[in-house]
Design an enzyme around this catalytic site. Structure first.
Site, short mmCIF file in Angstrom:
data_model
loop_
_atom_site.label_atom_id
_atom_site.label_comp_id
_atom_site.label_asym_id
_atom_site.label_seq_id
_atom_site.Cartn_x
_atom_site.Cartn_y
_atom_site.Cartn_z
N SER A 180 7.94 32.00 71.07
CA SER A 180 8.34 32.41 69.73
C SER A 180 9.79 32.05 69.49
O SER A 180 10.60 31.97 70.43
CB SER A 180 8.14 33.91 69.54
OG SER A 180 8.72 34.37 68.34
N TYR A 195 8.76 43.01 71.65
CA TYR A 195 8.14 41.71 71.40
C TYR A 195 9.06 40.57 71.83
O TYR A 195 8.68 39.65 72.56
CB TYR A 195 7.77 41.58 69.93
CG TYR A 195 7.20 40.24 69.53
CD1 TYR A 195 5.86 39.94 69.73
CD2 TYR A 195 8.02 39.27 68.94
CE1 TYR A 195 5.33 38.72 69.34
CE2 TYR A 195 7.50 38.04 68.55
CZ TYR A 195 6.16 37.76 68.76
OH TYR A 195 5.65 36.55 68.39
#
Length: 678
Positions: free
Chosen positions: A555, A568
């Site tokens: 990500s 996350y």
């Protein structure tokens, strides 16, 4: 509208071809003769419709028929140059086609056209080939059928065989068909129904005779130590051997595999006579064209250790290659095609089962089905006589036939990822689904792994048949489920080449609101899950010795400090560093490890649909429906990022153009300057 003759032919073909007792996949052919209107003259013209080259009877449609003018086809007899030049007659068939002629005529076209019968079936039933390969086949044919079915000595398919059968029918007006030595059966009838009835009479009479008169143990007594392992144990052993075997049989060209532990295979390998029979090889041309002349057979009991099996298989593989090379050199002539490869297509492991290989999954699976046919043939022949296939020289004439070489040359070029086998986690939606779809479209076999097994299977079904994709349930946080996922991959397709670590979830919370459970869940799925999947896949990749790719869907957050996202982002940073660590560790095995850093993938995303989108929208103060466009406007390119854009990057990293790239992180975020790699 198709003439009634054609409608009846297709219906008969489908009925016969859908039952494996009658013929094998893509094997045999059927025909019908009738009258239609010549569009040029407006008058009647006699035609023959016959299954074209490469088609399958069970799924035959009108498009799969070759259409020929009977007058011109029969006139070829007058220009036939003799058996030494009979291959020239295949090209001559082009001059007998009606209009564009439909599908390409097969080598058996003359058999159908020269026979004085309105309807003809040529099939490869196990029971019929058992008689055709029996040492005393001519005598057995007479004993079983009387004059109703006539023996035809082995002859390679072609124009001369058509002449031979036509003459036999003329000389035996009461006959309904023939047993073709070493090959199969041919039957005929005045109507479509009569031809089908005669075909089934030959098949069922032969099967009944074998059942009533055959020996109880045609393969001999059980060989101690060679009995089938319990199901769970043999599947476990098959999965452990599959990558190693695929590496061996891909010495000349990379192949896809198929595994079966069907009862007839296990029974055959448990019996004393299996080494002798396997060495004799298959007989029917359709069989050995797909299975090669003979299989590689492990000569160790089922109780042998994995280390012993691997060592012996490596030795046997070298012996097999040398033997196949010698076979080629014994029979090759100056005008023979070059040797196509010396690796086996069939590998038999006592107590475990059969591995088969080919250029794609369907080819590998069909090879397995054909060798199962061959086992059935051997059983029948040994039950009533002695199995005696056609001579080795004749097998070579079929395998390295110029016509067969021409057929191979007509095949389309393979796609970019042909023969590659991919495992994609979290693939039931979003980025994972788009990636699986793209990989399959480029020729890869794909395993769709997801926590929701039903959704995974649905995605696989959307992509195509089980020869292309399968869906499995897998929790990437569970080591046993991860191992089972890799096992499912290697058992379904023979091995593994490409792993996409995509499974993930996200909880949008601030530091103070993030619980220990939140933190652990994020890290269990992404950091731990990616580690477990990579570890299990790496064992297979190293064992396989064919290199490979591992791609992490990380990500932008792995390098960018966004708000309210600590669990996350930290898990994604863990994944990003796994890429670097594994690239350094697995490079010596030819395994490339790369990562992709997406951002703002809203549409189609399982993560965003699960509540993450609403929370991120609240953080940024925009409606959830506008979140994708919000992310797009903060990028340099002002473009929304979609799942297929990440799939494109996965394909690029695994393709030939990036063959020398490892340890790379590719941003697919439409340009987020704060996430530029430094």
């Amino acid at each position: 509208m198709a003439p009634k003759t054609v409608t009846e032919l297709i219906a008969r073909s489908n009925r016969l071809g859908s039952d494996p007792r009658n013929t094998n996949f893509a094997g045999g052919n059927t025909s019908a003769k009738g009258t239609d209107t010549d569009p040029v003259t407006g008058g009647p013209v006699e035609l023959m419709w016959v299954k074209g080259s490469g088609g399958d009877l069970g799924t035959l449609t009108e498009a799969g028929l070759a259409v020929l003018r009977l007058d011109r086809l029969r006139a070829l007899v007058d220009v036939y140059p003799g058996v030494d030049r009979e291959d020239e007659m295949v090209a001559a068939l082009d001059y007998t086609l009606h209009g564009r002629g439909g599908a390409a005529p097969s080598i058996d076209t003359a058999m159908h056209g020269l026979l004085d019968a309105a309807h003809v079936d040529h099939l490869h039933p196990d029971s019929g080939i058992a008689l055709a390969t029996a040492a005393d086949g001519p005598e057995l044919t007479e004993k079983v059928f009387g004059g109703r079915v006539v023996w035809v000595p082995w002859r390679r398919p072609g124009f001369q065989l058509g002449l031979d059968i036509a003459e036999i029918k003329r000389a035996n007006p009461a006959a309904i068909g023939t047993i073709l030595g070493g090959h199969g059966i041919t039957a005929w009838g005045a109507t479509s129904a009569e031809a089908q009835a005669n075909s089934l009479e030959i098949i069922e009479t032969a099967a009944r005779y074998i059942a009533e008169h055959g020996r109880e143990e045609p393969f001999g007594a059980v060989l101690p130590g060679y009995e089938p392992l319990p199901e769970a144990r043999r599947r476990e052993r098959a999965a452990a051997l599959a990558p190693f075997l695929r590496g061996l049989v891909s010495t000349d060209t990379v192949q896809v595999g198929h595994f079966t532990d069907a009862a007839p295979v296990l029974e055959f390998l448990a019996a004393t006579e299996h080494p002798r029979l396997a060495a004799l090889g298959t007989s029917c041309p359709d069989h050995f064209l797909r299975t090669k002349v003979k299989p590689l057979v492990l000569d160790l009991p089922a109780t042998a250790s994995l280390a012993e099996c691997r060592s012996r298989l490596a030795e046997l593989h070298e012996l097999y290659r040398a033997d196949y090379r010698a076979y080629y050199e014994r029979h090759a002539t100056p005008d023979s095609p070059e040797m196509r490869g010396a690796d086996p297509a069939i590998v038999l492991i006592p107590g475990v089962g059969m591995f088969s290989y080919g250029r794609d999954k369907q080819t590998a699976r069909v090879a397995s089905e054909f060798y199962l046919n061959a086992i059935n043939v051997m059983r029948g022949a040994e039950a009533i006589s002695r199995y005696q296939p056609i001579a080795e020289a004749e097998k070579f004439r079929i395998e390295y036939w110029a016509l067969e070489e021409a057929k191979l040359a007509r095949m389309p070029e393979p796609k970019a990822l042909a023969t590659r086998i991919a495992l994609v986690t979290g693939a039931a939606s979003g980025i994972g689904k788009a990636t699986a779809q793209r990989l399959a479209a480029e020729g890869a076999c794909v395993v769709i792994a997801d926590l929701d097994g039903a959704k995974a299977s649905a995605v696989a079904a959307e992509i195509g048949s089980t020869d292309i994709a399968i869906g499995i349930a897998a929790d990437v946080t569970d080591p046993e489920q991860v191992r089972a996922a890799v096992d499912a991959c290697v058992l379904a397709f023979g091995g593994i080449d490409l792993v996409v670590n995509n499974a993930g979830l996200s909880l949008s919370k601030s530091l103070l609101d993030t619980t220990i459970q939140d933190w652990d869940l994020q890290h269990d799925v992404m950091a731990r899950g990616s580690f477990l999947v990579s570890q299990a896949a790496a064992r297979a990749l190293i064992d396989q010795r064919l290199g490979g790719d591992i791609v992490y869907i990380s990500s932008k957050n792995s390098v960018f400090a966004g708000p309210n996202n600590i669990a996350y982002s930290a898990a994604k940073a863990d994944q990003a560093h796994q890429v670097r660590l594994l690239a350094a560790e697995l490079g010596e095995y030819g395994v490339k490890v790369n990562g992709i850093n997406p951002d703002g993938v809203v549409r189609g995303s399982g993560i965003f649909a699960g509540g993450w989108g609403a929370k991120r929208a609240a953080v940024y103060g925009v409606p959830e429906a506008d979140l994708g466009q919000f992310y797009a406007q903060r990028t340099l390119l002002k473009r929304e990022v979609l799942p297929e854009h990440i799939a494109n990057a996965v394909f690029a990293l695994c393709g030939a153009d990036f063959s020398h790239t490892t340890g790379l992180h590719v941003p697919v975020d439409a340009g987020v300057a704060a996430a530029f790699l430094r």
